[in-house]
Enzyme design. Sequence first.
Site, PDB file in Angstrom:
ATOM      1  N   LYS A  19       7.999   3.380  17.815  1.00 10.35           N
ATOM      2  CA  LYS A  19       8.005   1.972  17.443  1.00 10.35           C
ATOM      3  C   LYS A  19       8.661   1.855  16.077  1.00 10.35           C
ATOM      4  CE  LYS A  19       5.353  -1.876  15.722  1.00 10.35           C
ATOM      5  NZ  LYS A  19       6.298  -1.933  14.577  1.00 10.35           N
ATOM      6  N   GLU A  95       0.941   8.852   6.784  1.00 14.04           N
ATOM      7  CA  GLU A  95       1.365   8.818   5.382  1.00 14.04           C
ATOM      8  C   GLU A  95       1.281   7.365   4.931  1.00 14.04           C
ATOM      9  OE1 GLU A  95       5.183   8.613   2.925  1.00 14.04           O
ATOM     10  OE2 GLU A  95       5.229  10.615   3.825  1.00 14.04           O
ATOM     11  N   CYS A 129       7.786   5.278  -0.859  1.00 16.08           N
ATOM     12  CA  CYS A 129       6.364   5.528  -1.075  1.00 16.08           C
ATOM     13  C   CYS A 129       6.095   6.599  -2.117  1.00 16.08           C
ATOM     14  CB  CYS A 129       5.690   5.896   0.251  1.00 16.08           C
ATOM     15  SG  CYS A 129       6.517   7.211   1.156  1.00 16.08           S
ATOM     16  N   GLU A 225       0.072  -0.639  -4.524  1.00 19.40           N
ATOM     17  CA  GLU A 225       1.450  -0.154  -4.406  1.00 19.40           C
ATOM     18  C   GLU A 225       2.388  -1.360  -4.424  1.00 19.40           C
ATOM     19  OE1 GLU A 225       3.949   3.063  -1.753  1.00 19.40           O
ATOM     20  OE2 GLU A 225       2.413   1.875  -0.747  1.00 19.40           O
TER      21      GLU A 225
END
Length: 344
Positions: A19, A95, A129, A225
């Site tokens: 996906k 992750e 990230c 983040e």
Amino acid sequence: MFAFKVAPALIAGNTVVLKSSEKAPLSSLKLASLMREAGLPPGVLNVVSGFGNPTGTAISLHMKIRKISFTGSVATGRKILKMAADSNLKNVSVELGGKSPAIIFEDADLDAAARYTHFSINHNSGQHCQANSRVLVQETIADAYIEKLQSLMNKVTIGDPSAAATFQGPQADMNQLANIQRLIVEASKDGKVVYGGKRHGSTGAFIEPTILKDIPSDSPAYKEEIFGPVVIVNTFKDEEEALSEANCTDYGLFSSLFTRDFQRAIRVAKTLEAGAVGINCSVPVRAVDMPVGGWKQSGMGRELSLHGLNMYTEFKTVFMKYGDDPASLAFRWHSGQEPNGMAP
């Protein structure tokens, strides 16, 4: 991400349903088309496009899918783990982002530290990230570092990512731009905006490269983040204080440190709570034959290297008996027979 996940899964002999991100679906479709053109058999790699619900949900709950590898937010990772438990106890590796620190000691090559940390937070519009979004600088060199970092950011060209002269393109979408702006506003209440901090232009999801300073650890900008070209620069007095602040987060994906002291480099690298540590360097500089992955809420499992290949296999233990069967031996000894020429 496509290569990280698809290549080892196929090498290990699996069929794959991938996906793509709803924000960037076209590259996955193009790669799938090229793999079909290269001769990959039909049905081995299947790419589906769509939003997390219903597309991601359907994958997470499917009873015939036994393994999921996901890269994305902590919130979505939690949902996938719950759905895996509610279906067939899928093997899940995730992750889930980071708030990666860089520690710059006063004996570091300051020019190199500024270059690496600048590129880390600015490449791909800060949408990475592992980016060093928190820089901890020894207080004796903080002003000099910020001056060098600001000079590098001042040279950044922002615009059409297909133009050769462009260094920084837009954020993924307008929602992400709005989230970055929200966190910068929050940071301005808690600390200082040293450089940038504004939307670039009046069209498109562009944000200026931004330096925030003296942001407390309880500020939303410090805890969340940001996923944009925004870096927090805080100062420290000594190694103990630097490590305490570097590790005071629920994330543990990547860390950097800059020093000329070899013993300190190894000592600090061992103490940093992160799945990977760069000494005198930062991402995207890395060896792709080495594993990557996170500690704490940055995730579970590893990608790349043989560790990445092992994620798509299952261990199996096989016991094999050859020669005389022990039960048979016991019977023969009891009956007075002599096994293998030995006296009973």
